[in-house]
Design an enzyme around this catalytic site. Structure first.
Site: not given
Ligand code: ADP
Ligand code: F6P
Length: 321
Positions: A13, A74, A105, A127, A129, A131, A156, A173
């Site tokens: 991504g 990908r 990763d 990324t 994320d 992560d 809001r 993710r």
């Protein structure tokens, strides 16, 4: 080993700041008298030999742009050893002595395979994320969180006008870092992350308690690893009587001009990757640890586990009612 030519690609991504990393790799390599080839479309382009010469001006005017100027993909073929060997053959044909892989990763697993095949690769964590266990920070995370809070601030306004509950799903993710930090920054009444799971009763009780203390509208931040925001909103409405709406923020979180943090970290990491490759060192991933740029063996990096900041989660819970 004298390294004369390196490649750079983005994979998985896209993330804001990838362009700043590409720029840094290109400029640092040229400064070290290396040639640089940009690889389009990640590993797909590497297998196809979709390469472009990167001169000093090729990376002008990209530091402020979101997305990735080299495109990303990908590539299922690269998960097979045959695909890796095809990519290796392309590298050898064009004299590419090393490769910088900007991604997550999965992309690092590919970089480890290509390093094993004989082409030294260095990964840079890119990324939204955050992560990746070996690093405190991944390129794109800060921009994504800032985009998220901008969007939730808009939700809001309308939630406040209607006395509603706005249940918002954010990306990440399988990780809840965006949800946790954006949730705190938006004053969410409750934050739901996959690291902890959804405790429906705890969430409903929190909303009821806040309502009893005079709160008129609510934001519930849900990480995509939990999902089902529409069902969560329905349940809140049924159990509390508060009119509720769900919103999935989606890919808007991946776009936009990178923040200063993303541009600076990307520049540092790109520079560090070139420092490794110029010494012929591969199979490494660049990381930020306690504010310093360091690197790890890829396999070691992939085996690490990232702790979820429970202290921050508890603070969020304690101050939102
Ligand atoms: P990310 O890098 O963001 O985690 P992906 O998991 O989609 O994203 O991985 C990006 C690409 O890296 C994949 O499309 C594939 O080409 C390559 N890749 C992923 N996993 C592996 C693997 N186990 N072995 C080799 N290559 C892989
Ligand atoms: O890894 C970045 C990310 O945006 C995740 O937060 C999300 O789960 C995924 O990629 C979405 O991927 P795609 O671009 O294939 O929809």
């Amino acid at each position: 080993m004298s390294v004369k030519k390196i490649g750079v690609l983005t994979s998985g991504g896209d993330a804001p700041g990838m362009n700043a990393a590409i720029r840094s790799v290109v400029r640092a390599a040229l400064k070290n008298d290396m040639q640089v080839l940009g690889v389009r479309d990640g590993y797909t382009g590497l297998i196809k030999g979709d390469l472009v010469d990167m001169g000093i001006r090729s990376v002008s005017d990209i530091i402020q742009r979101g997305g990735t100027y080299l495109y990303t993909a990908r590539c299922p073929e690269f998960r097979e050893w045959e695909g890796v060997l095809k990519a290796k053959a392309v590298c050898e044909k064009v004299g590419m002595d090393g490769l910088v892989v900007i991604g997550g990763d999965g992309s690092f697993r590919g970089a480890a395979d290509l390093s094993k095949a004989g082409i030294p690769c260095v990964g840079i964590p890119g990324t939204i994320d955050n992560d990746i266990a070996c690093t405190d920070y991944t390129i794109g995370y800060d921009t994504a969180m800032n985009t998220t809070i901008e969007m939730v601030d808009k939700l809001r306004d309308t939630a406040q006008s209607h006395d509603r509950c706005s249940v918002v799903e954010v990306m990440g993710r399988r990780a809840g870092y965006i949800a946790l930090n954006a949730g705190i920054a938006c004053g969410a009444t409750y934050i739901v992350v996959p690291e902890i799971g959804l405790d429906m009763d705890a969430m409903l009780n929190k909303i009821k308690a806040a309502k009893a203390l005079g709160k008129r509208y609510f934001i519930i931040m849900v990480a995509e690893g939990i999902g089902h925001v529409d069902e969560i909103a329905e349940r809140i409405e049924k159990e509390t009587g508060i009119e509720s709406r769900s919103t999935v923020l989606g890919h808007v979180q991946r776009g936009g001009s990178p923040t200063v943090t993303d541009r600076v970290v990307a520049s540092q990491m790109g520079f560090h990757a070139v420092e490794l490759l110029k010494q012929g060192i591969g199979n490494r991933v660049v990381a930020q640890k306690a504010g310093k740029i360091v690197d790890f063996d890829i396999q070691e990096a992939l085996s690490m586990k990232k702790d979820f900041p429970m202290d921050l989660y508890n603070i969020a819970n304690d101050i939102s009612f």
